[in-house]
Design an enzyme around this catalytic site. Structure first.
Site, PDB file in Angstrom:
ATOM      1  N   CYS A 157      27.625  29.262  41.870  1.00  0.00           N
ATOM      2  CA  CYS A 157      26.885  30.604  42.426  1.00  0.00           C
ATOM      3  C   CYS A 157      25.489  30.417  42.246  1.00  0.00           C
ATOM      4  O   CYS A 157      24.776  31.499  42.860  1.00  0.00           O
ATOM      5  CB  CYS A 157      27.463  31.704  41.380  1.00  0.00           C
ATOM      6  N   ARG A 172      43.263  48.986  40.627  1.00  0.00           N
ATOM      7  CA  ARG A 172      44.301  48.187  40.156  1.00  0.00           C
ATOM      8  C   ARG A 172      43.739  47.089  38.956  1.00  0.00           C
ATOM      9  O   ARG A 172      42.663  46.615  39.235  1.00  0.00           O
ATOM     10  CB  ARG A 172      45.132  47.366  41.084  1.00  0.00           C
ATOM     11  N   GLY A 226      41.633  34.868  50.000  1.00  0.00           N
ATOM     12  CA  GLY A 226      41.738  36.004  48.904  1.00  0.00           C
ATOM     13  C   GLY A 226      41.905  35.481  47.530  1.00  0.00           C
ATOM     14  O   GLY A 226      42.299  34.191  47.463  1.00  0.00           O
ATOM     15  N   CYS A 272      34.985  44.043  39.965  1.00  0.00           N
ATOM     16  CA  CYS A 272      34.829  42.756  40.310  1.00  0.00           C
ATOM     17  C   CYS A 272      34.228  42.571  41.700  1.00  0.00           C
ATOM     18  O   CYS A 272      34.429  43.450  42.592  1.00  0.00           O
ATOM     19  CB  CYS A 272      36.186  42.111  40.361  1.00  0.00           C
ATOM     20  N   CYS A 273      33.207  41.450  41.951  1.00  0.00           N
ATOM     21  CA  CYS A 273      32.852  41.329  43.365  1.00  0.00           C
ATOM     22  C   CYS A 273      33.779  40.993  44.338  1.00  0.00           C
ATOM     23  O   CYS A 273      34.797  40.297  43.842  1.00  0.00           O
ATOM     24  CB  CYS A 273      31.688  40.249  43.103  1.00  0.00           C
TER      25      CYS A 273
END
Lengths: 134, 380
Positions: free
Chosen positions: B80, B187, B115, B198-199
């Site tokens: 990152c 969720r 995903g 969450c990103c």
């Protein structure tokens, strides 16, 4: 002799070590295979052929304590490869060794600071709450 | 040594673009960065491209069709921190006089994975044990809730703030606001973190033009000075580690403040690595924005929300703007550029003079994170 004419340096075959190899069984008791460095005094998990802190090769296998304190944990609800939810936690063992382990037990039954104990099932090893076995 | 300046910056709106290649994602950002800096491709003396999942020759695949050839193109991976590491490399090349104009690209396309959580390196023992990035951050969150006077509502309000900022940023992946209840009812991903904490998975690309002081001052285009550019790697711990005190970010921040000759009180804004809500609370302290133990109070004070005196993640951050790994560090610098050159529109921070950007890169055992990159930018 110069390094260029000596026996060549070879790689470490660490890919042959499976997760199940991190535990050995002794008289019906399971133990985690760590290593201790006699040069700098570090104990670490998993065992390696040299010390990751000081690079000495003066390391020897050591059986780690099989119970420790739960530093933190989480239940994971998304995974492409595992049944969910599964529980993970960091366990601090006596002797300043921390390891990540799968936790077995009821969702919501864990608390920071719990005493946890090593347990095995077939090739699998994990931690559960001490005295949690019925 | 000369100073390095950012004289042009651009990005694409972050989102899901499965029909775009890496070149398709990055080219519009590169062309717009050229326009922003008022340069032509022939002015570019070197290209540094940060990415984590682009594969071989990502930078060359992008710039070969944007009029750039012959000059050095260097591809940088630091998870990152890849994009921010690319800025660092380019800044050093300019400061040492190797080139006077450089192009920096940060890019990644996460929709290629369909995903789910970020794919980590399977050679790692913790990854073999089931570690995923949300679990690592969730375990930090568990410690915060245990050690501090903090609640899950505090965690959720980080996401609420991020989404508010994102609603003012047309380049953000999420442009709608949310509230604490919706965040907590989304969720569960890794307890105590829920989906809206969450990103998101997404794709993005951002580009900067960097110039030497002499080049930058000779032009009419607006610019910001790179006052500090620091990279640290993690320090191995085989035993106890305080998961709320990431030494990698603390030491990197200290070095950055020293290099820039300013302190945390001088900052007008920070773009930080809020991959998950908990991260913002940990990094308030690690970046010395507040004393140890005070992060929840800093959040509750409202000082870090737009309108406050120390705005954190005005772009919406990773949570609302999106986090295409290698793109993020450069996209943070784009936000800093827009803020310091007064082009940020509805989310403009008035009279911003100093901006910090911070990204980490993690996913390997024994380290808090593998990489941490911090920049401080100054409006001169």
């Amino acid at each position: 002799m110069h390094i260029g004419e000596a026996d060549p340096v070879l790689p470490i075959d660490d890919m042959t070590v499976k997760v199940s190899d991190h535990v050995s069984h002794n008289n019906g008791k399971s133990q985690l295979n760590g290593a201790h460095c006699s040069a700098c005094g570090a104990t670490f998990f998993p065992a390696r052929s040299f010390c990751p802190k000081c690079t000495s090769y003066e390391v020897s296998p050591v059986a780690l304590p099989s119970s420790g304190e739960l530093y933190t944990y989480s239940s994971v609800h998304i995974s492409a490869t595992r049944e969910t939810p599964y529980h993970l936690g960091y366990i601090d063992l006596p002797g300043d060794v921390r390891l990540l382990a799968e936790l077995k037990g009821e969702l919501g039954s864990f608390s920071v600071g719990d005493q946890m104990e090593l347990s095995t099932s077939g090739d699998q090893w994990f931690f559960e709450k001490s005295g949690g076995k019925s | 040594m000369t100073q390095a300046y950012v004289t042009g910056a651009a990005m694409i709106k972050m989102g899901k673009y499965p029909d775009s290649s890496y070149a398709g994602l990055a080219s519009p950002a590169v062309l717009e960065a050229f326009r922003s800096a008022n340069v032509t491709p022939k002015d570019i003396g070197a290209v540094i491209c940060g990415h984590a999942f682009g594969g071989m020759l990502t930078g060359q695949r992008i710039v070969k069709n944007t009029g750039i050839g012959g000059v050095p193109v260097i591809n940088v991976d630091n998870a990152c921190s890849g994009g921010a590491s690319a800025i660092h490399v380019a800044a050093k090349m300019i400061q040492t006089g190797q080139v006077d104009t450089a192009l920096v690209i940060g890019i990644d396309k996460l929709t290629q994975f369909g995903g789910g959580t970020l794919p980590l390196v399977e050679e790692d023992i913790e990854v073999q044990q089931g570690m995923v990035m949300p679990a690592l951050y969730a375990m930090r969150a568990r410690r915060l809730l245990h050690e501090r006077d903090a609640t899950v509502e505090d965690l959720a309000s980080v996401a609420v703030k991020a989404r508010f900022h994102g609603s003012l940023n047309p380049y953000a992946q999420f442009n709608s606001e949310t509230d604490i209840e919706a965040v907590l009812n989304s969720r569960p991903v890794a307890d105590p973190l829920t989906l809206f904490q969450c990103c998101p998975t997404g794709d993005g690309a951002a580009a900067l033009v960097l110039m030497s002081e002499e080049k930058a001052k000779a032009r009419a285009s607006t610019s910001m000075r790179i006052a500090a550019s620091v990279i640290h790697s993690g320090d191995l711990a085989v035993g106890f580690r305080d998961m709320l005190s990431p030494e990698i970010t603390e030491q990197c921040a200290d070095d950055a403040y020293e290099e820039a000759g300013i302190g945390p009180a001088d900052l007008d804004m920070v773009e930080m690595h809020d991959a998950f809500t908990i991260a913002e609370l940990v990094y308030y302290e690690a970046l010395r924005l507040c004393p140890k133990g005070e992060s929840v109070n800093l959040l509750r004070s409202g000082r870090t929300k737009l309108g406050g005196d120390l705005v954190v993640n005005p772009s919406g951050g990773l949570i609302a703007k999106g986090h295409p790994v290698g793109a993020s560090g450069v996209a943070q610098a784009v936000e800093a550029y827009w803020q310091l050159t007064e082009q940020a529109g509805k989310r403009q921070i008035e009279q911003a003079r100093f901006a910090m950007t911070h990204v980490t890169g993690g996913g390997i055992s024994g380290l808090d994170h593998g990489a941490c990159t911090i920049h401080i930018f100054a409006k001169d």
